[in-house]
Design an enzyme around this catalytic site. Structure first.
Site, PDB file in Angstrom:
ATOM      1  N   GLU A   1       0.618  -1.023   0.134  1.00  0.00           N
ATOM      2  CA  GLU A   1       0.044  -0.080   0.089  1.00  0.00           C
ATOM      3  C   GLU A   1       0.746   1.011   0.095  1.00  0.00           C
ATOM      4  O   GLU A   1       0.541   2.245  -0.762  1.00  0.00           O
ATOM      5  CB  GLU A   1      -0.958  -0.094   1.352  1.00  0.00           C
ATOM      6  CG  GLU A   1      -2.111  -1.080   1.292  1.00  0.00           C
ATOM      7  CD  GLU A   1      -3.385  -0.507   1.892  1.00  0.00           C
ATOM      8  OE1 GLU A   1      -3.162  -0.394   3.201  1.00  0.00           O
ATOM      9  OE2 GLU A   1      -4.536  -0.771   1.355  1.00  0.00           O
TER      10      GLU A   1
ATOM     11  N   GLN B   1     -10.241  -4.555  10.814  1.00  0.00           N
ATOM     12  CA  GLN B   1     -11.735  -5.057  10.704  1.00  0.00           C
ATOM     13  C   GLN B   1     -11.919  -6.048  11.809  1.00  0.00           C
ATOM     14  O   GLN B   1     -13.058  -5.754  12.401  1.00  0.00           O
ATOM     15  CB  GLN B   1     -11.673  -6.029   9.492  1.00  0.00           C
ATOM     16  CG  GLN B   1     -13.028  -6.528   9.100  1.00  0.00           C
ATOM     17  CD  GLN B   1     -13.002  -7.520   7.854  1.00  0.00           C
ATOM     18  OE1 GLN B   1     -13.847  -7.993   7.226  1.00  0.00           O
ATOM     19  NE2 GLN B   1     -11.712  -7.379   7.111  1.00  0.00           N
TER      20      GLN B   1
ATOM     21  N   LYS C   1     -12.495   0.183  -1.282  1.00  0.00           N
ATOM     22  CA  LYS C   1     -11.614   0.372  -0.255  1.00  0.00           C
ATOM     23  C   LYS C   1     -12.066   1.823   0.139  1.00  0.00           C
ATOM     24  O   LYS C   1     -11.889   1.809   1.680  1.00  0.00           O
ATOM     25  CB  LYS C   1      -9.969   0.592  -1.042  1.00  0.00           C
ATOM     26  CG  LYS C   1      -9.111   1.160  -0.034  1.00  0.00           C
ATOM     27  CD  LYS C   1      -8.353  -0.288   0.795  1.00  0.00           C
ATOM     28  CE  LYS C   1      -7.503   0.360   1.703  1.00  0.00           C
ATOM     29  NZ  LYS C   1      -7.124  -0.726   2.525  1.00  0.00           N
TER      30      LYS C   1
HETATM   31  C1  LIG Z   1      -0.012   1.241   6.798  1.00  0.00           C
HETATM   32  C2  LIG Z   1      -1.120   0.564   7.341  1.00  0.00           C
HETATM   33  C3  LIG Z   1      -2.036   0.140   6.353  1.00  0.00           C
HETATM   34  C4  LIG Z   1      -3.133  -0.764   6.967  1.00  0.00           C
HETATM   35  N1  LIG Z   1      -4.176  -1.276   6.593  1.00  0.00           N
HETATM   36  C5  LIG Z   1      -5.280  -1.877   6.647  1.00  0.00           C
HETATM   37  C6  LIG Z   1      -6.324  -2.282   6.018  1.00  0.00           C
HETATM   38  O1  LIG Z   1      -6.461  -1.881   4.779  1.00  0.00           O
HETATM   39  N2  LIG Z   1      -7.372  -3.032   6.584  1.00  0.00           N
HETATM   40  C7  LIG Z   1      -7.179  -3.548   7.933  1.00  0.00           C
HETATM   41  O2  LIG Z   1      -8.194  -4.061   8.166  1.00  0.00           O
HETATM   42  N3  LIG Z   1      -6.318  -3.320   8.567  1.00  0.00           N
HETATM   43  C8  LIG Z   1      -5.048  -2.565   7.988  1.00  0.00           C
HETATM   44  N4  LIG Z   1      -4.042  -2.309   8.873  1.00  0.00           N
HETATM   45  C9  LIG Z   1      -3.789  -2.893  10.345  1.00  0.00           C
HETATM   46  C10 LIG Z   1      -4.771  -1.842  11.282  1.00  0.00           C
HETATM   47  O3  LIG Z   1      -4.088  -0.644  11.181  1.00  0.00           O
HETATM   48  C11 LIG Z   1      -4.465  -2.805  12.706  1.00  0.00           C
HETATM   49  O4  LIG Z   1      -4.563  -3.979  12.512  1.00  0.00           O
HETATM   50  C12 LIG Z   1      -5.294  -1.913  13.676  1.00  0.00           C
HETATM   51  O5  LIG Z   1      -4.991  -0.574  13.733  1.00  0.00           O
HETATM   52  C13 LIG Z   1      -5.372  -2.476  15.107  1.00  0.00           C
HETATM   53  O6  LIG Z   1      -6.159  -1.833  15.729  1.00  0.00           O
HETATM   54  P1  LIG Z   1      -5.846  -1.708  17.387  1.00  0.00           P
HETATM   55  O7  LIG Z   1      -6.996  -1.102  18.051  1.00  0.00           O
HETATM   56  O8  LIG Z   1      -5.219  -3.080  17.992  1.00  0.00           O
HETATM   57  O9  LIG Z   1      -4.457  -0.653  17.679  1.00  0.00           O
HETATM   58  P2  LIG Z   1      -4.098   0.829  16.954  1.00  0.00           P
HETATM   59  O10 LIG Z   1      -5.250   1.055  15.948  1.00  0.00           O
HETATM   60  O11 LIG Z   1      -2.782   0.583  16.894  1.00  0.00           O
HETATM   61  O12 LIG Z   1      -4.496   1.592  18.463  1.00  0.00           O
HETATM   62  C14 LIG Z   1      -3.611   1.531  19.548  1.00  0.00           C
HETATM   63  C15 LIG Z   1      -3.649   2.896  20.243  1.00  0.00           C
HETATM   64  O13 LIG Z   1      -3.067   2.680  21.548  1.00  0.00           O
HETATM   65  C16 LIG Z   1      -2.380   3.870  21.814  1.00  0.00           C
HETATM   66  N5  LIG Z   1      -1.342   3.580  22.467  1.00  0.00           N
HETATM   67  C17 LIG Z   1      -0.289   2.615  22.196  1.00  0.00           C
HETATM   68  N6  LIG Z   1       0.616   2.713  23.258  1.00  0.00           N
HETATM   69  C18 LIG Z   1       0.131   3.440  24.005  1.00  0.00           C
HETATM   70  C19 LIG Z   1       0.691   3.474  25.539  1.00  0.00           C
HETATM   71  N7  LIG Z   1       1.688   3.005  26.135  1.00  0.00           N
HETATM   72  N8  LIG Z   1      -0.185   4.375  26.452  1.00  0.00           N
HETATM   73  C20 LIG Z   1      -1.385   4.958  25.957  1.00  0.00           C
HETATM   74  N9  LIG Z   1      -1.648   4.735  24.707  1.00  0.00           N
HETATM   75  C21 LIG Z   1      -1.050   3.933  23.835  1.00  0.00           C
HETATM   76  C22 LIG Z   1      -2.005   4.493  20.424  1.00  0.00           C
HETATM   77  O14 LIG Z   1      -1.564   5.637  20.445  1.00  0.00           O
HETATM   78  C23 LIG Z   1      -3.291   3.993  19.658  1.00  0.00           C
HETATM   79  O15 LIG Z   1      -4.036   5.200  19.676  1.00  0.00           O
HETATM   80  C24 LIG Z   1      -3.019  -1.409   8.328  1.00  0.00           C
HETATM   81  C25 LIG Z   1      -1.823  -0.906   9.133  1.00  0.00           C
HETATM   82  C26 LIG Z   1      -1.025  -0.086   8.421  1.00  0.00           C
HETATM   83  C27 LIG Z   1       0.194   0.501   9.543  1.00  0.00           C
END
Ligand SMILES: Cc1cc2nc3c(=O)[nH]c(=O)nc-3n(C[C@H](O)[C@H](O)[C@H](O)COP(=O)(O)OP(=O)(O)OC[C@H]3O[C@@H](n4cnc5c(N)ncnc54)[C@H](O)[C@@H]3O)c2cc1C
Length: 404
Positions: free
Chosen positions: A170, A319, A378
């Site tokens: 991407e 997702q 998308k």
């Molecule tokens: C470039 C890119 C493209 C992607 N494209 C896709 C896609 O097309 N489709 C798809 O389904 N997935 C995609 N993904 C994967 C998806 O982004 C992740 O699976 C998703 O973000 C996971 O969600 P989460 O809630 O676990 O964590 P995150 O979304 O990473 O959220 C974690 C949160 O915790 C906070 N945090 C972290 N550490 C601390 C701390 N110590 N103290 C306080 N706060 C903290 C962060 O600031 C953040 O706000 C992509 C990822 C990337 C990097």
């Protein structure tokens, strides 16, 4: 009886989905809900490659957390979590400690460098908004410096992208569109710029349909992206990367920019909790609780679930993180009401990888698609994620409406 405190760590997809659903289904007299996140904004991690390439502004990628939570129901604390004590039921942050009755760990992903020498220090990673902005500015700086230099160092214009998985591809798609703009802006001949994707595995986009992968590679190559597949990076230095091309054969690619997009792990804080984990990902119970800790839920990229059909872990995706957030909220409500919890079963609707703003590949609702149709889907998926968290208002403010 004292109201239980539900502490949610992380306001990414998983954490916000948990909180937004909890605030709809639980009264202020039933529980205190506290959300902790290190920034006062949420960022769309799935759009970070666009901010990193410079095809979308970092501002567009993030929004204020307070816009999507009911502040009379949820207390938001801007703080960085430093330690999680699951036995003492207390979380330490840089601004104080928080006791809890129920904990939701949704602290997301970190880049995985697999111990490769120099990568931590010399490669950039698309980890969050600040890191994405740094990549954008680093690339622009290299272009600007090249055009000023008397003795031009063309390696400034070489960008190595480590990893041909989802994020790497991407990002390459965005770069393919961005490079001609950068050349124009900084007076750089296009032929001087090299963008090289280096991948250790023998294939691009493992797990994707081969026909779609062929399409993606063809499209990217037609825009000047080079591929070096089956050639692991063995070292990164301030000058570039060393790759292994054969048993005893190595090549050094001199590059002004190295972006590592070849793997993710869970948040390192998990490793210090004493909860069993693999690379900071916890194999959660079917109802999303941590094994051995009935008051701790783990959602998103810190959770690991095995797909019983393939016997492999589900890939970490937004997702799944959002669906887990919904189920986690339901299960918390059930526990508070003295009911039993339910099993989480992912409802996978497909997967689409963008190849820039105008092209994509993917499978949605069982149908393969490429080009503008896939790109449209998308954007719909991106807009849906906004809608699920912040409704129509947020979708109209931050959504993608350049649909054709
Ligand atoms: C470039 C890119 C493209 C992607 N494209 C896709 C896609 O097309 N489709 C798809 O389904 N997935 C995609 N993904 C994967 C998806 O982004 C992740 O699976 C998703 O973000 C996971 O969600 P989460 O809630 O676990 O964590 P995150 O979304 O990473 O959220 C974690 C949160 O915790 C906070 N945090 C972290 N550490 C601390 C701390 N110590 N103290 C306080 N706060 C903290 C962060 O600031 C953040 O706000 C992509 C990822 C990337 C990097």
């Amino acid at each position: 009886m004292k109201r239980p405190t539900i502490l949610v760590l992380g306001a990414g997809y998983g954490g916000l989905a948990t909180v937004v659903n909890l605030q709809k289904s639980i009264g202020t007299d039933e529980a205190d809900i506290v959300l902790i996140n290190k920034n006062d904004y949420h960022y769309e991690s799935t759009w970070l490659h666009e901010a990193a390439a410079g095809t979308l502004s970092p501002e567009q990628v993030r929004y204020d957390i307070k816009h999507v939570i009911s502040q009379d129901k949820v207390k938001f604390v801007k703080a960085e979590v430093q330690a999680i004590d699951v036995k003492g039921k207390v979380v330490t942050t840089d601004v104080g400690t928080h006791a809890y009755d129920y904990l939701v760990i949704a602290l997301g992903f970190e880049g995985e460098t697999f111990g490769i020498t120099g990568l931590d220090k010399y490669a950039l990673s698309i980890a969050n908004v600040k890191a994405a902005r740094q990549i954008r500015e680093h690339i622009e700086y290299q272009f600007a410096t090249w055009s000023l230099e008397d003795e031009k160092d063309d390696s400034r214009l070489t960008i190595v992208v480590g990893g041909a998985g989802f994020t790497g591809i991407e990002f390459l798609g965005e770069l393919a569109n961005r490079v001609p703009e950068l050349c124009k802006e900084f007076d750089v001949p296009r032929e001087k710029v090299r963008v090289i994707c280096v991948e250790a595995a023998p294939m691009v986009l493992p797990g994707f349909d081969p026909e779609l992968v062929d399409y993606a590679v063809r499209q990217l190559k037609s825009k000047g992206i080079e591929f070096s597949i089956g050639t692991p990076v063995v070292e990164a230095t301030p000058e570039g990367v060393k790759i292994k091309k054969g048993e005893e054969e190595f090549e050094f690619i001199k590059a002004g920019t190295v972006v590592w997009a070849a793997g993710v792990r869970g948040n390192r804080l998990i490793e210090e909790t004493g909860i069993e984990n693999m690379r900071a990902r916890v194999k959660v119970e079917k109802d999303l609780r941590a094994p051995g800790f009935d008051d701790v839920f783990i959602v998103g990229d810190c959770a690991l679930m095995i797909n019983e059909e393939t016997n492999r872990p589900y890939p970490p995706t937004a997702q799944i993180a959002m669906q887990q957030g919904d189920m986690c909220a339901n299960n918390l409500v059930a526990l508070i009401k003295g009911q039993s919890t339910s099993e989480f079963v992912p409802d996978l609707k497909g997967s689409i990888a963008s190849l820039g703003d105008d092209d994509a590949i993917g499978v949605a609702f069982g149908k393969k698609m490429t080009g503008k149709k896939a790109s449209f889907m998308k954007k719909m998926v991106d807009n849906r994620a906004l809608f699920l968290i912040g409704g129509l208002g947020l979708t109209l403010k931050k959504g993608k409406f350049n649909l054709l």
